[in-house]
Structures are given as structure tokens and as C-alpha cells.
Design a protein around this motif. Structure first.
Motif, PDB file in Angstrom:
ATOM      1  N   ALA A  79      55.979  27.122 115.187  1.00 45.48           N
ATOM      2  CA  ALA A  79      56.484  25.558 115.477  1.00 45.48           C
ATOM      3  C   ALA A  79      56.799  25.262 114.060  1.00 45.48           C
ATOM      4  N   THR A  80      56.071  25.149 113.168  1.00 46.27           N
ATOM      5  CA  THR A  80      56.309  24.760 111.648  1.00 46.27           C
ATOM      6  C   THR A  80      57.379  25.195 111.233  1.00 46.27           C
ATOM      7  N   GLN A  81      57.729  26.411 111.479  1.00 41.32           N
ATOM      8  CA  GLN A  81      58.936  27.010 110.737  1.00 41.32           C
ATOM      9  C   GLN A  81      60.225  26.491 111.308  1.00 41.32           C
ATOM     10  N   ARG A  82      60.123  26.350 112.834  1.00 41.41           N
ATOM     11  CA  ARG A  82      61.135  25.989 113.684  1.00 41.41           C
ATOM     12  C   ARG A  82      61.516  24.657 113.194  1.00 41.41           C
ATOM     13  N   TRP A  83      60.343  23.669 113.079  1.00 43.24           N
ATOM     14  CA  TRP A  83      60.657  22.088 112.645  1.00 43.24           C
ATOM     15  C   TRP A  83      61.135  22.108 111.326  1.00 43.24           C
ATOM     16  N   LEU A  84      60.503  22.856 110.335  1.00 40.70           N
ATOM     17  CA  LEU A  84      60.708  22.421 108.796  1.00 40.70           C
ATOM     18  C   LEU A  84      61.624  23.593 108.197  1.00 40.70           C
ATOM     19  N   GLY A  85      62.201  24.622 108.803  1.00 42.37           N
ATOM     20  CA  GLY A  85      62.785  25.560 108.227  1.00 42.37           C
ATOM     21  C   GLY A  85      62.111  27.074 108.144  1.00 42.37           C
ATOM     22  N   PRO A  86      62.725  28.125 108.144  1.00 44.00           N
ATOM     23  CA  PRO A  86      61.991  29.387 108.049  1.00 44.00           C
ATOM     24  C   PRO A  86      61.373  29.510 106.534  1.00 44.00           C
ATOM     25  N   ASP A  87      62.194  28.535 105.720  1.00 43.71           N
ATOM     26  CA  ASP A  87      61.433  28.975 104.228  1.00 43.71           C
ATOM     27  C   ASP A  87      60.536  28.036 103.876  1.00 43.71           C
ATOM     28  N   VAL A  88      59.864  27.269 104.730  1.00 45.29           N
ATOM     29  CA  VAL A  88      58.811  26.370 104.300  1.00 45.29           C
ATOM     30  C   VAL A  88      57.622  27.059 103.836  1.00 45.29           C
ATOM     31  N   ASP A  89      56.807  26.776 102.966  1.00 47.12           N
ATOM     32  CA  ASP A  89      55.704  27.521 102.159  1.00 47.12           C
ATOM     33  C   ASP A  89      54.527  27.222 103.266  1.00 47.12           C
ATOM     34  N   LEU A  90      54.036  28.198 103.602  1.00 43.90           N
ATOM     35  CA  LEU A  90      52.928  28.068 104.659  1.00 43.90           C
ATOM     36  C   LEU A  90      51.776  29.267 104.148  1.00 43.90           C
ATOM     37  N   THR A  91      50.298  28.665 104.197  1.00 42.51           N
ATOM     38  CA  THR A  91      49.136  29.356 103.746  1.00 42.51           C
ATOM     39  C   THR A  91      48.633  30.001 105.113  1.00 42.51           C
ATOM     40  N   ALA A  92      48.144  31.349 105.089  1.00 44.81           N
ATOM     41  CA  ALA A  92      47.669  31.901 106.525  1.00 44.81           C
ATOM     42  C   ALA A  92      46.072  31.881 106.125  1.00 44.81           C
TER      43      ALA A  92
END
Length: 292
Positions: free
Chosen positions: A209-222
Motif C-alpha cells: 500500500a505504501t509503494q502504491r501510494w508513494l511510488g515503487p521507489d520509496v525507501d522502506l525499512t523492513a
């Protein structure tokens, strides 16, 4: 064949005397004798011999009535199964099963005590959908969006499945108290620039959902599970996009605060096999989910 006549003859075999049989069946002794006589006439064979001492089964009559008793028992069991509502097995993503479904199932048990629902949580969405395709579960509850199953970003199933979005699930960007994004309206661009976004792992609905909202290149920490995401945000290590139902207690207690930004909702989606015979039994579950 009149099964009541047959049951009376079987009872006579068990109780041995006409009087005891009549008492057990709530009949007059003459009715017992009459039922047995009419059954014998229909069969064209004698089941009992008669003498001043009473009625006694013939050898052939004993064998026939023993087999008939077993057959009637099987028929009675089959009829009972028609009256029993079978179990409904529902698979669900772990976060939905842990945070949302317990209250739904409690309401369902009160409204439909005859409908037994077994919950099968699984953190792996692909495994859930595979279990639905193989008939191991009757339905799956998960978070998704769009016109097709999997539009959120996960692999689409191969089998023909049907679905219904029972309600929207509000999403919230949460941050620790005193975070610089709090206390004012924020844009999506500011969220992107701020960085420090935390997610569970790439297969997670909240991550997608975060990638869909902000774009696939958004920096996310798992960081692992939902509880870990909340703890990281509480500790000031970043912000996260999560469903409101998963953070309601933290928001109410003040451990987390919601950033004032328009985050698109997800759909709480109930999925079942196309043409499935149990589709009618899903209606109470559908209703309970809409009220959750």
C-alpha cells in the motif's frame, strides 16, 4: 415400504414381547401385531412365528431385521447431516485475523449460533489463496484494492475466484508524539521527502500500500511483524502507513499520533471460489464483516 412398520418389527426383535414393544413405542399391543402382520404381507415372508407364548423371530426374520436396523440407522444419520450446518473455514491474513476478526466472529456466533466458523490465520497471502484454490478453506479475508484480485501488488491467483469488498479499511500514517510532521496538514510529497518509512516486509499489504501510494521507489525499512513496526514508530525510528484498526489502541493512548495526510484506503475483501456451493453460507459472514 412403511418405515414405521419396519421400526416396530425391529423394536419387537429387541424387546422380545409385544407388550414391552408397545410400551416402548407408545402403541397399543394390537397395533404392534397389526404393523408386523402388514409388513410381513408386503414382504411376502414370515418374520415371526406365533404361538400362545408370544411372537418369536424366525431365523430369516432375525437376519433381515438386523440388516434393516443397520440400514435405518444409516438413513437416520444421513438425515441428521442434512439438518446440521457444516463448518465454514475462513483463511485470513495474520494482521486481519489478530486485530479485526475476533470481534467479527464473536458477533457471528451470537447472531448465528448454528454456523460454526473456523479461523485459519496465515501470514503468507500466497499460501492462503492456494488453500482456497485447493478447497482447504471456504473463503479468504485479506486487504486488497482495485478491480482485480491482486491489484494491490501481489500475485494474482490462477483459479476463477469471486470477491466482494465488504468495506473500506482506513489507512493512517502514524508517527511518534512530537514528530515534525504533526500538528498541520501534510502533503504526499512531504511524506516522500521525510523518509524514514517503516514496513513489515515486501510481501506485506501495508508495504504494498505504501509503494502504491508513494511510488515503487520509496525507501522502506523492513522490521518484521506488525507489533515491531508499531514499536519502531513509538521509539522514534520512523513513520509508517498502517490500517487504523491496527493502531487504534496506540492512537487512543497517545503512544502514536496520526499525521494529517490523505492516505488512500484499502478494501477488506472476502474471496471465494467461483460457483462454490458454500457461497450462500458466506452471507452471515459478509454481513458481520460490514459491521466490523
Amino acid at each position: 415400504m412403511d418405515t414405521e412398520q419396519l421400526r416396530t418389527a425391529i423394536a419387537l426383535l429387541q424387546h422380545r414381547t409385544v407388550n414391552k414393544t408397545a410400551a416402548a413405542q407408545g402403541l397399543a399391543p394390537s397395533s404392534v401385531s397389526d404393523r408386523v402382520r402388514r409388513l410381513e404381507a408386503e414382504l411376502g415372508a414370515q418374520l415371526f412365528t406365533r404361538n400362545p407364548a408370544g411372537m418369536h423371530p424366525t431365523s430369516a426374520g432375525r437376519s433381515y431385521l438386523a440388516a434393516a436396523a443397520a440400514a435405518l440407522e444409516a438413513l437416520d444419520d444421513a438425515a441428521e447431516q442434512l439438518r446440521v450446518t457444516p463448518d465454514l473455514t475462513v483463511g485470513a491474513q495474520a494482521s486481519v485475523a489478530d486485530e479485526l476478526l475476533p470481534a467479527v466472529l464473536d458477533d457471528l456466533r451470537h447472531a448465528h449460533p448454528d454456523l460454526r466458523v473456523r479461523l485459519r490465520p496465515d501470514p503468507d497471502r500466497d499460501r492462503l489463496l492456494a488453500s482456497l484454490e485447493y478447497g482447504e478453506v471456504d473463503a479468504v479475508v485479506l486487504l486488497d484494492t482495485g478491480e482485480h484480485i491482486g491489484d494491490l501488488g501481489f500475485s494474482r491467483p490462477f483459479s476463477a475466484l469471486e470477491y466482494l469488498d465488504v468495506r473500506e479499511v482506513a489507512m493512517a500514517v502514524v508517527a511518534p508524539p512530537q514528530h515534525p510532521l504533526l500538528g498541520r496538514q501534510v502533503t504526499m510529497a512531504e511524506i516522500q521527502r521525510t523518509g524514514g518509512l517503516i514496513g513489515r516486509e515486501p510481501r506485506c499489504s501495508f508495504w504494498m500500500a505504501t509503494q502504491r501510494w508513494l511510488g515503487p521507489d520509496v525507501d522502506l525499512t523492513a522490521v518484521g511483524g506488525l507489533a515491531q513496526v508499531r514499536e519502531w514508530v513509538t521509539a522514534g525510528r520512523g513513520i509508517a502507513l498502517l490500517p487504523e484498526f491496527a493502531v487504534r489502541a496506540d492512537l487512543d493512548s497517545g503512544r502514536l499520533e496520526a499525521v494529517d495526510v490523505q492516505a488512500p484506503p484499502l478494501g477488506l475483501r472476502l474471496i471465494w471460489r467461483e460457483g462454490q456451493a458454500t457461497a450462500g453460507r458466506l452471507r452471515p459472514l459478509l454481513y458481520a464483516l460490514t459491521q466490523a
